[in-house]
Design an enzyme around this catalytic site. Structure first.
Site, PDB file in Angstrom:
ATOM      1  N   TYR A  62      69.384   9.477  63.982  1.00 58.55           N
ATOM      2  CA  TYR A  62      69.327   9.684  65.428  1.00 58.55           C
ATOM      3  C   TYR A  62      68.171  10.622  65.791  1.00 58.55           C
ATOM      4  O   TYR A  62      68.082  11.735  65.291  1.00 58.55           O
ATOM      5  CB  TYR A  62      70.649  10.236  65.979  1.00 58.55           C
ATOM      6  CG  TYR A  62      71.794   9.219  65.948  1.00 58.55           C
ATOM      7  CD1 TYR A  62      71.556   7.854  65.763  1.00 58.55           C
ATOM      8  CD2 TYR A  62      73.106   9.616  66.104  1.00 58.55           C
ATOM      9  CE1 TYR A  62      72.599   6.933  65.731  1.00 58.55           C
ATOM     10  CE2 TYR A  62      74.161   8.695  66.087  1.00 58.55           C
ATOM     11  CZ  TYR A  62      73.879   7.351  65.900  1.00 58.55           C
ATOM     12  OH  TYR A  62      74.904   6.435  65.867  1.00 58.55           O
ATOM     13  N   LEU A 233      81.089   3.509  77.162  1.00 59.41           N
ATOM     14  CA  LEU A 233      80.764   3.709  78.588  1.00 59.41           C
ATOM     15  C   LEU A 233      79.875   2.585  79.108  1.00 59.41           C
ATOM     16  O   LEU A 233      79.406   2.637  80.253  1.00 59.41           O
ATOM     17  CB  LEU A 233      80.062   5.060  78.787  1.00 59.41           C
ATOM     18  CG  LEU A 233      80.950   6.315  78.727  1.00 59.41           C
ATOM     19  CD1 LEU A 233      80.092   7.584  78.710  1.00 59.41           C
ATOM     20  CD2 LEU A 233      81.923   6.359  79.900  1.00 59.41           C
ATOM     21  N   ALA A 234      79.644   1.596  78.262  1.00 57.75           N
ATOM     22  CA  ALA A 234      78.800   0.447  78.639  1.00 57.75           C
ATOM     23  C   ALA A 234      77.446   0.918  79.165  1.00 57.75           C
ATOM     24  O   ALA A 234      76.848   0.283  80.024  1.00 57.75           O
ATOM     25  CB  ALA A 234      79.517  -0.450  79.649  1.00 57.75           C
ATOM     26  N   GLY A 236      76.657   3.005  81.192  1.00 57.10           N
ATOM     27  CA  GLY A 236      76.632   3.225  82.639  1.00 57.10           C
ATOM     28  C   GLY A 236      76.588   1.953  83.464  1.00 57.10           C
ATOM     29  O   GLY A 236      76.540   2.012  84.698  1.00 57.10           O
TER      30      GLY A 236
END
Ligand SMILES: NC(=O)c1ccc[n+]([C@@H]2O[C@H](COP(=O)([O-])OP(=O)(O)OC[C@H]3O[C@@H](n4cnc5c(N)ncnc54)[C@H](OP(=O)(O)O)[C@@H]3O)[C@@H](O)[C@H]2O)c1
Length: 326
Positions: A62, A233-234, A236
């Protein structure tokens, strides 16, 4: 060595919010001086703890290691924090190495080298859970077992989990392991619904449209393997960051979430995550926003999961898929 805690890892993962740290640490460039984001990380960690998060999800890759580095700085600056949280990291993906943009490496040397790198960046002696990030077709389960066994014997890794793996792949690996696989992290959400479609489209021609490995959720539930949902959370999609040209189903879902949130006196994020958490497999959403307000907006998710009716749950799903179920 840091003193060991006795919290069982399954207890800390099942059905609870997890904070995903992929958004922390600045850009994805490999410039080490690019780490400017310690304050953002500290605020995100604080907000996550305010909503009850105790497990923080990382990966060696990351932000090119900077998510772990910045988190390590937060840990170093906050005495006692390490003992109050659980850390999870992943290994197995190589990015931009040896002329390849991406390849997978679950060889023994790679696992050991990557975990040591993560521990150094995170400034800790151990991770509570190590996840194998993606299946490596060249993986030898006995080699994985030996590497993980060594890391466990050294106290550097407390439990092993996987990510993006099917039931068959976990079983294959588990045959060689001396400890149980404790978690499987998959992309599961109201936007990415193949995991759910595959359960109702058995014996239906529409099943061909979905590649989700059938039986994986059931296998994990039976084996006590905690399901962790990334992308929960897709990104947003339904809660303030819509696509440029939303489909009718996407717009209708965003409206329905707003209405349900208003009726309940809660947020759209809580309804979105509560929908996922109502599933009986005990799915734990991994929330990846770095925005403290958006993190805090997730606070009511467990309460929504407890109170959402069957009809509300189905209405959200059917609205998001844009057509009735068979
Ligand atoms: N195992 C795997 O293969 C895998 C793959 C991907 C991710 N993960 C893990 O899962 C975590 C979550 O995944 P994710 O970040 O892809 O999914 P997510 O939590 O659904 O989405 C969060 C991302 O969407 C952005 N966003 C924009 N507007 C938003 C809004 N209104 N509400 C919420 N988010 C909004 C966030 O930006 P802001 O920060 O600006 O809000 C952030 O970049 C990651 O941090 C990582 O730990 C695992």
């Amino acid at each position: 060595m840091t003193e060991q805690t006795s919290t069982p890892v399954q207890e800390t993962t099942s059905g609870r919010l997890i904070y995903g740290c992929m958004g922390l640490g600045g850009t994805w460039s490999d410039e080490p001086h690019d780490i400017t984001d310690v304050e953002t990380a500290a605020e995100a960690v604080e907000a996550a703890m305010d909503v009850g998060v105790t497990l923080f999800d990382h990966a060696d890759i990351y932000r090119n290691g900077k998510s772990e580095t910045v988190f390590g700085e937060v840990l170093a600056a906050t005495p006692g924090l390490r003992e109050r949280i659980q850390l999870q990291t992943k290994c197995g993906i190589r990015l931009n190495e040896r002329g390849l943009e991406t390849y997978y490496d679950l060889s023994s040397d790679a696992i050991i080298e990557r975990v040591n790198g993560s521990l150094e960046r995170l400034r800790t002696d151990y991770v509570d859970i190590l996840l194998l990030h993606r299946p490596d077709p060249l993986m030898d389960p006995a080699e994985v077992a030996a590497a993980v066994g060594k890391l466990m014997a050294e106290g550097k890794v407390r439990a092993l989990g996987v990510s993006n793996m099917s039931a068959a792949q976990i079983e294959f690996l588990q045959d060689s392991l001396e400890t149980p696989v404790v978690a499987n992290q998959l992309e599961l959400s109201l936007l990415k619904r193949d995991w759910l479609e595959s359960t109702v489209l058995v014996n239906h021609p529409g099943a061909a449209d979905y590649s989700f490995p059938h039986g994986t959720l059931e296998y994990c539930a039976r084996q006590g393997i905690a399901l962790q949902a990334y992308g929960a959370l897709a990104r947003g999609h339904y809660t303030g960051n819509p696509p440029e040209r939303p489909t009718l189903a996407e717009s209708a879902t965003a409206h329905l979430l707003s209405d349900m949130a208003r009726e309940r006196g809660t947020t759209r994020e809580a309804v979105l995550l509560g929908w996922l958490m109502k599933h009986p497999a005990g799915i734990a959403p991994v929330i990846g926003t770095a925005n403290p307000d958006r993190i805090r907006a997730c606070a009511g998710a467990a309460r929504v999961a407890q109170t959402m009716t069957r009809e509300e749950w189905y209405r959200l799903w059917v609205t998001a898929r844009g057509s009735n179920i068979p």
